[in-house]
Design a protein around this motif. Structure first.
Motif: not given
Length: 516
Positions: A121-127, A145-154, A330-333
């Motif tokens: 998943l690609i999401y909006q992070p902070m900053p 951009l934030g990268v969320y990889d639920p099966s990744g080492a990171v 509202l969304a902010a990151g």
């Protein structure tokens, strides 16, 4: 009697975003400073007319920004003659717009280092930005951009994308701050590609009737169009020209400043409040998308179990038990905020602000949110306001202490509440602190500011590296006797994932009680 809630689309004086772009593209000083001729690339927004009762000759301010040169200017002029606007260099850098984030996400997905898997998943992070300083003194704009990889080492990575060059920096300087090893929050964030603005009016006129009696009449501005804007990044749901039973009580009410500070490493953010995100709301849309009159209570992230989605994006209205709720999310990151107003039949106004987040490792760390409301009270008109503080002196009836000069105050004993009234008629409002509003730490600065009204004092400039509220720069000794007064009110919320109870209810805000 049956209470009726009516909303109608209403225009707002000022310049549209298209008109601002036209003015900027035809202004030699704008193009020379931005070093561009590609007018279509400029990031602009609508410029509302300033002032209490703006007309066709009202002043305006507009931000014009070129993402390629990473330079901006501010236009200052009048609505009737925008082509004669003054052009000033500006340090304001707007946050990435949805189309910019989607373009950055496409570049990121095409990068060979992007992890495989349908669940990435690609999401909006902070900053929101990680601009790159170049040897020649210029800077390159780079949305994060934030990268969320639920099966990744990171599982979580924050990257920076140079959209103009089509490149990705997987270890951007300045954003690789301390991250908790685990995931916090149960809500999985919506990806940046999935959120779309489906249009609809920027503002409506709201009227609430009890039978034939009009209780409330006001303008409601949705977060995406809220002030301050350019410079500034919105203020959630904004109320204007608020009338109760036919009498003006507030000219403007909103949240121009929202900050967060982490206790463990001191990282701070200034959060934006013009990005609407989804929540659940059931009802009808009488003026089009983005405005919903609900048949049952809306459910924001504070009430939903485990997702960051919903069927609605905008402002929802719901009336029950003698009170109208005006709600938006509202969304902010990775933060999610609930911007809400509660209007009671008896004239009590309850501003409320709620705090939540989506899955990420950062909010596992203890942090404090600071929310700053701005109330432009205009009871019986703009001038002749009287401000008093009521202290706990042990007497049955507390004695008022007049406040006659601009000042910042803390919510500390013996102060109990404050009152703003019209000097002639005595009508007005008391400000009673909310149960969970707390008092400011050094980063939160203060709890209340009593200031003389100035149209340009919507935006504190967001100066410095720590983003703290710089409202004290507006305190310059001006008299508050018989003039138009603005009150800033701050609430403070400590979020500790390791000690969720008592958790201050996740909602802060005062009660504004009418004085008749």
């Amino acid at each position: 009697m049956t209470v009726r809630v009516i909303i109608e689309e209403v225009g707002r004086p000022g310049l549209s975003a298209e008109r601002v772009r036209q003015v900027a593209g035809a202004h030699p000083a704008v193009l020379a400073h931005l070093r561009t001729t590609e007018v279509h690339r400029l990031i602009v927004g609508a410029a509302a007319a300033l002032g209490h009762d703006p007309d066709g000759r009202a002043p305006f301010r507009a931000s014009v920004f070129d993402p390629v040169s990473n330079r901006g200017v501010e236009l200052r002029g009048t609505v009737d003659r925008p082509e004669q606007a003054q052009v000033l260099p500006s340090s304001y850098r707007p946050n990435p717009r949805p189309q910019e984030l989607r373009a950055a996400a496409a570049i990121l997905r095409a990068d060979g280092r992007f992890p495989a898997g349908d669940d990435v998943l690609i999401y909006q992070p902070m900053p929101p930005l990680a601009d790159l300083d170049n040897p020649d003194g210029t800077t390159t704009r780079r949305p994060t951009l934030g990268v969320y990889d639920p099966s990744g080492a990171v599982r979580h990575r924050i990257v920076a994308v140079d959209v103009a060059a089509g490149s990705v920096d997987w270890s951007p300087a300045g954003v690789s701050v301390a991250m908790h090893p685990g995931d916090c929050e149960s809500h999985l964030p919506e990806g940046v590609e999935s959120l779309r603005d489906r249009g609809g009016p920027n503002q409506v006129r709201l009227r609430v009737f009890d039978g034939d009696t009009e209780l409330w009449n006001m303008i409601v501005v949705r977060p995406r169009a809220s002030a301050p804007s350019g410079p500034g990044d919105g203020s959630g749901v904004e109320l204007r020209q608020v009338r109760y039973r036919g009498r003006i009580v507030l000219r403007q009410a909103h949240v121009p400043i929202l900050n967060v500070q982490y206790e463990e490493d001191g990282v701070t953010f200034r959060d934006w409040q013009n990005q609407e995100t989804r929540f659940s709301a059931t009802g009808s849309d009488p003026v089009g998308w983005g405005w919903r009159i609900c048949t049952q209570p809306p459910r924001t992230i504070l009430e939903r179990p485990d997702n960051d989605a919903g069927n609605f994006q905008g402002v929802a209205f719901h009336y029950a038990d003698g009170e109208l709720r005006i709600v938006s999310e509202l969304a902010a990151g990775w933060y999610r905020y609930v911007s809400e107003w509660r209007l009671a039949d008896d004239g009590v106004i309850r501003p409320r602000f709620g705090f939540a987040g989506v899955r990420n490792p950062r909010t596992c760390m203890r942090h404090r949110h600071h929310v700053y409301w701005r109330f432009d009270f205009d009871v019986e008109g703009a001038a002749n306001d009287v401000i008093e503080q009521f202290d706990d002196t042990g007497s049955v009836i507390p004695e008022p202490v007049p406040i006659v000069q601009e000042v910042m105050r803390k919510r500390r004993h013996p102060a109990r509440f404050w009152r703003i009234t019209d000097g002639a008629g005595g009508r007005g409002y008391q400000i009673h602190p909310g149960e969970h509003d707390n008092t400011a730490d050094p980063y939160g600065v203060g709890d209340l500011w009593f200031l003389r009204h100035h149209p340009a004092e919507l935006y504190d400039g967001n100066p410095g590296a720590d983003n703290r509220a710089m409202l004290n720069r507006f305190v310059n000794g001006e008299s508050l006797s018989g003039v138009n007064v603005v009150v800033w009110y701050a609430g403070h919320f400590r979020h500790d994932q390791n000690a969720p109870e008592p958790h201050q209810g996740h909602v802060v805000g005062p009660d504004l009680v009418p004085v008749t």
